[in-house]
Scaffold this motif. Structure first.
Motif, mmCIF file in Angstrom:
data_model
loop_
_atom_site.group_PDB
_atom_site.id
_atom_site.type_symbol
_atom_site.label_atom_id
_atom_site.label_comp_id
_atom_site.label_asym_id
_atom_site.label_seq_id
_atom_site.Cartn_x
_atom_site.Cartn_y
_atom_site.Cartn_z
ATOM 1 N N VAL A 1 41.854 47.586 29.706
ATOM 2 C CA VAL A 1 42.007 46.631 30.815
ATOM 3 C C VAL A 1 43.080 47.138 31.784
ATOM 4 C CG1 VAL A 1 42.592 44.248 31.413
ATOM 5 C CG2 VAL A 1 41.266 44.716 29.357
ATOM 6 N N PHE A 2 44.141 47.705 31.229
ATOM 7 C CA PHE A 2 45.192 48.305 32.053
ATOM 8 C C PHE A 2 44.602 49.395 32.944
ATOM 9 C CE2 PHE A 2 48.300 51.792 32.454
ATOM 10 C CZ PHE A 2 49.292 51.149 33.173
ATOM 11 N N TYR A 3 43.773 50.248 32.353
ATOM 12 C CA TYR A 3 43.169 51.336 33.120
ATOM 13 C C TYR A 3 42.188 50.805 34.167
ATOM 14 C CZ TYR A 3 45.293 54.469 29.757
ATOM 15 O OH TYR A 3 46.192 55.142 28.974
ATOM 16 N N MET A 4 41.501 49.728 33.871
ATOM 17 C CA MET A 4 40.601 49.132 34.851
ATOM 18 C C MET A 4 41.388 48.572 36.040
ATOM 19 S SD MET A 4 37.383 49.356 34.155
ATOM 20 C CE MET A 4 37.563 50.987 33.487
ATOM 21 N N PHE A 5 42.536 47.962 35.759
ATOM 22 C CA PHE A 5 43.392 47.468 36.845
ATOM 23 C C PHE A 5 43.894 48.626 37.696
ATOM 24 C CE2 PHE A 5 43.379 43.306 35.104
ATOM 25 C CZ PHE A 5 43.954 42.460 36.035
ATOM 26 N N MET A 6 44.262 49.730 37.051
ATOM 27 C CA MET A 6 44.699 50.901 37.808
ATOM 28 C C MET A 6 43.559 51.431 38.671
ATOM 29 S SD MET A 6 47.820 51.701 37.511
ATOM 30 C CE MET A 6 49.249 51.594 36.483
ATOM 31 N N LEU A 7 42.371 51.481 38.103
ATOM 32 C CA LEU A 7 41.200 51.965 38.828
ATOM 33 C C LEU A 7 40.846 51.032 39.990
ATOM 34 C CD1 LEU A 7 39.226 54.307 38.670
ATOM 35 C CD2 LEU A 7 37.750 52.890 37.267
ATOM 36 N N ALA A 8 41.119 49.749 39.827
ATOM 37 C CA ALA A 8 40.848 48.783 40.898
ATOM 38 C C ALA A 8 41.720 49.042 42.123
ATOM 39 C CB ALA A 8 41.071 47.363 40.389
ATOM 40 N N GLY A 9 42.740 49.862 41.983
ATOM 41 C CA GLY A 9 43.580 50.222 43.119
ATOM 42 C C GLY A 9 42.831 50.997 44.184
ATOM 43 N N ILE A 10 41.770 51.707 43.787
ATOM 44 C CA ILE A 10 41.005 52.493 44.766
ATOM 45 C C ILE A 10 40.301 51.573 45.764
ATOM 46 C CG2 ILE A 10 39.132 54.151 45.071
ATOM 47 C CD1 ILE A 10 39.978 55.288 42.282
ATOM 48 N N PRO A 11 39.462 50.624 45.309
ATOM 49 C CA PRO A 11 38.858 49.727 46.306
ATOM 50 C C PRO A 11 39.891 48.828 46.993
ATOM 51 C CG PRO A 11 38.142 49.119 44.089
ATOM 52 C CD PRO A 11 38.919 50.380 43.974
ATOM 53 N N ALA A 12 40.977 48.492 46.291
ATOM 54 C CA ALA A 12 42.025 47.682 46.923
ATOM 55 C C ALA A 12 42.665 48.443 48.081
ATOM 56 C CB ALA A 12 43.082 47.302 45.889
ATOM 57 N N TYR A 13 42.880 49.725 47.890
ATOM 58 C CA TYR A 13 43.462 50.561 48.944
ATOM 59 C C TYR A 13 42.561 50.566 50.180
ATOM 60 C CZ TYR A 13 44.588 54.811 51.493
ATOM 61 O OH TYR A 13 44.890 55.699 52.482
ATOM 62 N N PHE A 14 41.288 50.878 49.981
ATOM 63 C CA PHE A 14 40.384 50.952 51.119
ATOM 64 C C PHE A 14 40.171 49.581 51.756
ATOM 65 C CE2 PHE A 14 39.260 54.937 48.986
ATOM 66 C CZ PHE A 14 39.404 55.800 50.066
ATOM 67 N N GLY A 15 40.103 48.534 50.956
ATOM 68 C CA GLY A 15 39.962 47.186 51.501
ATOM 69 C C GLY A 15 41.164 46.772 52.323
ATOM 70 N N PHE B 1 43.445 48.733 53.896
ATOM 71 C CA PHE B 1 43.587 49.472 55.149
ATOM 72 C C PHE B 1 42.430 49.212 56.102
ATOM 73 C CE2 PHE B 1 46.795 51.790 52.725
ATOM 74 C CZ PHE B 1 47.832 51.744 53.649
ATOM 75 N N PHE B 2 41.240 48.909 55.574
ATOM 76 C CA PHE B 2 40.123 48.537 56.431
ATOM 77 C C PHE B 2 40.410 47.208 57.130
ATOM 78 C CE2 PHE B 2 35.960 46.438 57.056
ATOM 79 C CZ PHE B 2 35.418 47.340 57.965
ATOM 80 N N SER B 3 40.905 46.230 56.370
ATOM 81 C CA SER B 3 41.217 44.932 56.977
ATOM 82 C C SER B 3 42.389 45.045 57.942
ATOM 83 C CB SER B 3 41.510 43.889 55.899
ATOM 84 O OG SER B 3 42.692 44.213 55.200
ATOM 85 N N LEU B 4 43.332 45.916 57.657
ATOM 86 C CA LEU B 4 44.457 46.148 58.567
ATOM 87 C C LEU B 4 43.952 46.727 59.887
ATOM 88 C CD1 LEU B 4 47.568 46.023 58.733
ATOM 89 C CD2 LEU B 4 47.573 48.395 57.924
ATOM 90 N N GLU B 5 43.022 47.669 59.805
ATOM 91 C CA GLU B 5 42.450 48.262 61.017
ATOM 92 C C GLU B 5 41.672 47.224 61.824
ATOM 93 O OE1 GLU B 5 42.101 51.020 63.822
ATOM 94 O OE2 GLU B 5 43.216 51.323 61.954
ATOM 95 N N LEU B 6 40.917 46.363 61.133
ATOM 96 C CA LEU B 6 40.191 45.298 61.832
ATOM 97 C C LEU B 6 41.148 44.345 62.538
ATOM 98 C CD1 LEU B 6 37.303 44.347 59.376
ATOM 99 C CD2 LEU B 6 37.140 45.549 61.556
ATOM 100 N N ALA B 7 42.242 44.003 61.878
ATOM 101 C CA ALA B 7 43.233 43.109 62.487
ATOM 102 C C ALA B 7 43.865 43.746 63.714
ATOM 103 C CB ALA B 7 44.298 42.745 61.460
#
Length: 75
Positions: free
Chosen positions: A47-61, A63-69
């Motif tokens: 579960v720890f590793y899944m949370f770490m892996l979730a950082g990839i879509p969190a990163y793109f999400g 910065f994408f939302s920041l660019e839209l704003a």
């Protein structure tokens, strides 16, 4: 052009972006580590590793939302 010259040129062009990437990575790993040290103490390791892996879509999400704003505020 040598590899060192290419590296210097790349860093010069992308310095600010690389800094933001590093800051996000440090914040994400720190947050996940704190969560699993104090909140999810008994959780399985995968579960720890899944949370770490979730950082990839969190990163793109993020910065994408920041660019839209930024675009919305500009126009």
């Amino acid at each position: 052009m040598s590899i060192a010259d290419r590296f210097r040129e790349h860093v010069k062009e992308h310095r600010q972006g690389m800094l933001y990437d590093l800051m996000f990575a440090v914040a994400w790993v720190g947050l996940v580590s704190l969560l699993f040290d104090f909140v999810f103490v008994g959780a399985p390791r995968w579960v720890f590793y899944m949370f770490m892996l979730a950082g990839i879509p969190a990163y793109f999400g993020f910065f994408f939302s920041l660019e839209l704003a930024k675009q919305e505020n500009a126009g």
